[in-house]
Design a protein around this motif. Structure first.
Motif, PDB file in Angstrom:
ATOM      1  N   THR A 143      15.128 -20.688   3.727  1.00  0.00           N
ATOM      2  CA  THR A 143      14.058 -19.834   4.233  1.00  0.00           C
ATOM      3  C   THR A 143      14.370 -18.358   4.024  1.00  0.00           C
ATOM      4  N   ARG A 144      15.641 -17.971   4.207  1.00  0.00           N
ATOM      5  CA  ARG A 144      16.044 -16.582   3.949  1.00  0.00           C
ATOM      6  C   ARG A 144      15.799 -16.210   2.497  1.00  0.00           C
ATOM      7  N   LYS A 145      16.160 -17.098   1.575  1.00  0.00           N
ATOM      8  CA  LYS A 145      16.005 -16.807   0.155  1.00  0.00           C
ATOM      9  C   LYS A 145      14.535 -16.704  -0.234  1.00  0.00           C
ATOM     10  N   VAL A 146      13.718 -17.601   0.301  1.00  0.00           N
ATOM     11  CA  VAL A 146      12.299 -17.617  -0.068  1.00  0.00           C
ATOM     12  C   VAL A 146      11.547 -16.448   0.562  1.00  0.00           C
ATOM     13  N   TYR A 178       7.818 -20.051  11.223  1.00  0.00           N
ATOM     14  CA  TYR A 178       7.665 -19.008  10.219  1.00  0.00           C
ATOM     15  C   TYR A 178       6.853 -17.812  10.705  1.00  0.00           C
ATOM     16  N   ILE A 179       6.833 -17.598  12.023  1.00  0.00           N
ATOM     17  CA  ILE A 179       6.107 -16.433  12.542  1.00  0.00           C
ATOM     18  C   ILE A 179       6.653 -15.138  11.951  1.00  0.00           C
ATOM     19  N   PRO A 180       7.987 -14.950  11.801  1.00  0.00           N
ATOM     20  CA  PRO A 180       8.460 -13.717  11.151  1.00  0.00           C
ATOM     21  C   PRO A 180       7.899 -13.547   9.737  1.00  0.00           C
ATOM     22  N   LEU A 181       7.785 -14.649   8.988  1.00  0.00           N
ATOM     23  CA  LEU A 181       7.240 -14.563   7.634  1.00  0.00           C
ATOM     24  C   LEU A 181       5.750 -14.238   7.665  1.00  0.00           C
ATOM     25  N   ILE A 182       5.014 -14.890   8.567  1.00  0.00           N
ATOM     26  CA  ILE A 182       3.582 -14.598   8.711  1.00  0.00           C
ATOM     27  C   ILE A 182       3.384 -13.138   9.101  1.00  0.00           C
ATOM     28  N   ALA A 183       4.213 -12.652  10.025  1.00  0.00           N
ATOM     29  CA  ALA A 183       4.112 -11.253  10.452  1.00  0.00           C
ATOM     30  C   ALA A 183       4.427 -10.309   9.302  1.00  0.00           C
ATOM     31  N   LYS A 184       5.452 -10.635   8.523  1.00  0.00           N
ATOM     32  CA  LYS A 184       5.831  -9.771   7.402  1.00  0.00           C
ATOM     33  C   LYS A 184       4.700  -9.635   6.398  1.00  0.00           C
ATOM     34  N   SER A 222       3.854 -24.033   2.034  1.00  0.00           N
ATOM     35  CA  SER A 222       2.464 -23.765   2.383  1.00  0.00           C
ATOM     36  C   SER A 222       2.253 -22.331   2.833  1.00  0.00           C
ATOM     37  N   VAL A 223       3.092 -21.865   3.766  1.00  0.00           N
ATOM     38  CA  VAL A 223       2.894 -20.518   4.310  1.00  0.00           C
ATOM     39  C   VAL A 223       3.190 -19.460   3.248  1.00  0.00           C
ATOM     40  N   THR A 224       4.149 -19.735   2.363  1.00  0.00           N
ATOM     41  CA  THR A 224       4.447 -18.784   1.289  1.00  0.00           C
ATOM     42  C   THR A 224       3.270 -18.679   0.332  1.00  0.00           C
ATOM     43  N   PHE A 225       2.705 -19.836  -0.036  1.00  0.00           N
ATOM     44  CA  PHE A 225       1.568 -19.831  -0.949  1.00  0.00           C
ATOM     45  C   PHE A 225       0.360 -19.138  -0.335  1.00  0.00           C
ATOM     46  N   VAL A 226       0.023 -19.517   0.902  1.00  0.00           N
ATOM     47  CA  VAL A 226      -1.153 -18.940   1.558  1.00  0.00           C
ATOM     48  C   VAL A 226      -0.986 -17.439   1.759  1.00  0.00           C
ATOM     49  N   SER A 227       0.206 -17.021   2.170  1.00  0.00           N
ATOM     50  CA  SER A 227       0.435 -15.607   2.438  1.00  0.00           C
ATOM     51  C   SER A 227       0.308 -14.768   1.177  1.00  0.00           C
TER      52      SER A 227
END
Length: 319
Positions: A143-146, A178-184, A222-227
């Motif tokens: 997750t850190r790398k992605v 993945y809230i930190p990723l969504i927030a970012k 999924s969250v990476t693609f959508v974001s």
């Protein structure tokens, strides 16, 4: 009355721990003079969890209970808590007492004094078996790398958020990890972490098994693609569609050109339709066209459903 913080706690079959946890939380916030509210979201518990929450809410006005009619999942409970929260800082924590309420004041301080968007807990020393810790470390590394977010523990339920963050993001499915990723991806990139105490489970059994690590990786994709592509899906579908179509087109030209060359020089040759490469080229052409059309249709749907509120204005000058 404005509140310093809101504490959001998803609950699922935790009847033994709720009274002790609430006593501990209110003791901590009172000692530090924090104006707080506690929101317990009962995610369709089948034990006495809701009865206990209801009894406590009658005698403690700072406790707000919300009950789901069935189990919708942790993400739904957290999002409901975010919607209901009124505090300047919002903290999420688990109801199993493996997260220590003693961490709350320092988390609030870090958000307020350092002007951070998110502070994520890091359970550096864990009281879990190797069957959980090893997959968790691998999951966090990936997750850190992605994501490009330098957090050691994305799974930690103990996190603190500024009010602005929770009111402008949406948590769905099983995306609470993945809230930190969504927030970012929504522009909130001031993210830090704090080493927190991980306490051994005192009551009941864990509600999560190995399945969450498998679904976790799928959720990450999924969250990476959508974001990245929710506003411009053609950048994804169009690129891969074009590459597939161009590849199939040149393979087709090669197969046909080779046959014509051999025919002209009276060499041995096979019919085009007898060559597997020709059918591979046709598949590439068809897939390329379908991907391109998928991107085009997605772009049209976004244009039709575009809303003025889709973009967050952080500042505005006055005339």
């Amino acid at each position: 009355m404005n509140k310093d913080l809101s504490i959001v706690i998803p609950v699922y079959n935790e009847e033994e721990s709720i009274p002790e946890l609430l006593e501990w939380i209110f003791l901590v916030v009172d000692e530090h003079g924090l104006v707080a509210e506690v929101l317990m979201i009962d995610d369709g518990s089948r034990d006495r969890s809701w009865s206990i929450i209801s009894e406590w809410a009658k005698k403690e006005s700072r406790l707000i209970g919300v009950k789901f009619n069935r189990n919708y999942g942790k993400s739904a409970a957290i999002q409901t808590g975010f919607d209901e929260a009124n505090g300047g800082v919002i903290i999420t924590m688990d109801a199993d007492m493996q997260d220590s309420p003693d961490e709350i004041p320092e988390l609030v301080k870090m958000i307020n004094e350092n002007d951070l968007d998110i502070v994520s807990g890091w359970k550096k020393k864990r009281h879990d078996p190797l069957s959980k810790t090893i997959p968790s470390k691998f999951f966090n590394w990936v997750t850190r790398k992605v994501s490009g977010i330098a957090l050691h523990d994305f799974n930690c339920g103990l996190k603190a958020y500024s009010r602005d963050v929770v009111k402008h993001i949406h948590v769905y499915g099983e995306m609470h990890r993945y809230i930190p990723l969504i927030a970012k991806w929504n522009g909130y990139d001031k993210i830090s972490e704090k080493v927190v105490e991980h306490r051994a489970r005192k009551y009941g059994n864990t509600k999560y098994g190995m399945k969450r690590f498998i679904t976790g990786f799928l959720d990450l994709i999924s969250v990476t693609f959508v974001s990245r592509f929710k506003k411009n899906p053609m950048h994804f579908f169009g690129v891969f569609g074009s590459l597939s179509f161009i590849g199939g087109f040149f393979i087709t030209l090669w197969v046909i050109g080779e046959k014509l060359y051999r025919q002209y020089h009276q060499l041995d040759r096979r019919d085009v339709v007898d060559q597997p490469l020709f059918f591979l080229a046709l598949v590439a052409l068809i897939v390329g066209m379908q991907l391109f059309l998928a991107g085009f249709i997605a772009e049209m749907m976004i244009q039709l459903n575009q809303k003025k509120g889709d973009y967050l204005i952080s500042e505005k000058t006055t005339d």
